[in-house]
Design a protein around this motif. Sequence first.
Motif, short mmCIF file in Angstrom:
data_model
loop_
_atom_site.label_atom_id
_atom_site.label_comp_id
_atom_site.label_asym_id
_atom_site.label_seq_id
_atom_site.Cartn_x
_atom_site.Cartn_y
_atom_site.Cartn_z
N ASP A 9 0.82 -1.22 0.00
CA ASP A 9 0.00 0.00 0.00
C ASP A 9 0.85 1.26 0.00
N VAL A 10 1.95 1.23 0.73
CA VAL A 10 2.84 2.40 0.83
C VAL A 10 4.27 1.92 0.61
N LEU A 11 4.86 2.34 -0.49
CA LEU A 11 6.24 1.99 -0.82
C LEU A 11 7.10 3.23 -0.61
N VAL A 12 7.93 3.19 0.43
CA VAL A 12 8.79 4.32 0.80
C VAL A 12 10.19 4.06 0.25
N VAL A 13 10.72 5.02 -0.50
CA VAL A 13 11.97 4.78 -1.20
C VAL A 13 12.95 5.94 -0.97
N ASN A 14 14.09 5.62 -0.37
CA ASN A 14 15.17 6.59 -0.23
C ASN A 14 16.40 6.02 -0.94
N VAL A 15 16.32 5.99 -2.26
CA VAL A 15 17.41 5.42 -3.05
C VAL A 15 18.62 6.35 -3.01
N PRO A 16 19.81 5.83 -3.34
CA PRO A 16 20.95 6.73 -3.56
C PRO A 16 20.60 7.70 -4.69
N TYR A 17 20.75 9.02 -4.46
CA TYR A 17 20.39 9.94 -5.53
C TYR A 17 21.42 11.06 -5.74
N VAL A 18 22.61 10.86 -5.22
CA VAL A 18 23.68 11.82 -5.49
C VAL A 18 24.29 11.49 -6.87
N PRO A 19 24.34 12.44 -7.80
CA PRO A 19 25.00 12.18 -9.08
C PRO A 19 26.46 11.76 -8.86
N THR A 20 26.92 10.83 -9.66
CA THR A 20 28.25 10.27 -9.47
C THR A 20 29.33 11.35 -9.36
N ASP A 21 29.28 12.34 -10.22
CA ASP A 21 30.31 13.38 -10.22
C ASP A 21 30.26 14.27 -8.97
N ALA A 22 29.14 14.23 -8.25
CA ALA A 22 28.99 15.07 -7.06
C ALA A 22 29.45 14.38 -5.78
N ILE A 23 29.76 13.10 -5.86
CA ILE A 23 30.19 12.36 -4.67
C ILE A 23 31.44 13.01 -4.07
N ALA A 24 32.36 13.41 -4.92
CA ALA A 24 33.61 14.01 -4.44
C ALA A 24 33.39 15.32 -3.71
N LEU A 25 32.24 15.95 -3.89
CA LEU A 25 31.95 17.23 -3.25
C LEU A 25 31.24 17.06 -1.91
N MET A 26 30.90 15.84 -1.54
CA MET A 26 30.19 15.60 -0.30
C MET A 26 31.12 15.79 0.90
N PRO A 27 30.56 16.07 2.09
CA PRO A 27 31.39 16.17 3.29
C PRO A 27 32.16 14.87 3.52
N PRO A 28 33.38 14.95 4.03
CA PRO A 28 34.19 13.73 4.23
C PRO A 28 33.51 12.68 5.09
N GLU A 29 32.73 13.10 6.09
CA GLU A 29 32.12 12.11 6.98
C GLU A 29 31.12 11.23 6.23
N ALA A 30 30.53 11.75 5.17
CA ALA A 30 29.66 10.92 4.34
C ALA A 30 30.48 10.19 3.27
N LEU A 76 25.05 6.07 -1.72
CA LEU A 76 25.14 7.47 -2.13
C LEU A 76 25.01 7.67 -3.63
N ASP A 77 25.65 6.82 -4.42
CA ASP A 77 25.82 7.03 -5.85
C ASP A 77 24.57 6.66 -6.64
N GLY A 78 23.94 7.67 -7.22
CA GLY A 78 22.72 7.44 -8.00
C GLY A 78 22.94 7.44 -9.50
N GLY A 79 24.19 7.37 -9.95
CA GLY A 79 24.45 7.36 -11.39
C GLY A 79 24.62 8.77 -11.93
N PRO A 80 24.77 8.90 -13.25
CA PRO A 80 25.10 10.19 -13.86
C PRO A 80 24.18 11.35 -13.46
N ASP A 81 22.88 11.12 -13.42
CA ASP A 81 21.97 12.20 -13.04
C ASP A 81 21.34 11.98 -11.67
#
Length: 262
Positions: free
Chosen positions: A155-176, A185-190
């Motif tokens: 009835d309720v499908l809750v989804v928190n998939v990885p959605y950070v674009p691959t190229d943006a991973i390097a810009l994330m805070p070090p703790e993440a 974290l990595d959600g692919g190109p877009d």
Amino acid sequence: MRADVIATLRAAGCVFAEDEADLLISVAAGPDELDEMVARRVAGLPLEHIVGFAEFCGRRIAVDPGVFVPRRRTELLVEEAARLLRPGAVVLDMCCGSGAAATVLAAHGGVEVHAADIEPAAVACARRNLEPLGGHVYEGDLYEPLPDSLRGRVDVLVVNVPYVPTDAIALMPPEARLYEPAVALDGGPDGLDIARRVLSGAADWLAPRGHLLLETSDEQADTACAVFTAAGLTPQLARCDERGAVVVIGARPGADGAAGPA
């Protein structure tokens, strides 16, 4: 002691040094353990991995080292899901991580809750959080590990998939970037690769009046809505500017504002 801990954390760049100091002091068994915890925080480890839990929707969610830390913005996803629940509803938390969303929804009572993740460490953590509330956790890739008995019943499908674009991973805070698994974290190109996979299979698992809720970013919202429409779901957006949160809520045609057995 507190002043020294605050000064050490502030010097290391911790923005909320006072709050972090109070938390570390409250959970440390003694001065030696406190010193060790502070040293680990100064070294960049996520606070939640150090203390072993995250505060989420008013609950303490166990979070083991190497497991994705639930973010405050994801509380919007859970709040919107909770609005849709009816007694007896079947809930599925996909890409569940620590099981934070599933655990909070299970605590509402009167619902059947399932969760799944591909990461073994996340699955073990989610089981600690969810199983005491009667929930079920599966290990595997998206829908692959789910029992056939769930087909057409969610009835309720809750989804928190990885959605950070691959190229943006390097810009994330070090703790993440350094201490959370890349697969969380990595959600692919877009940033929407995993979301597309979830939506492509949703029709087989959603109940006739079911809803799918997806956390995304403001920049991705329009594209995500188009993916929902292509999957046969009618999308609408929920936003919380204070938390920087965006959720797409997709309804099967003919669904009303609630999900679950009539």
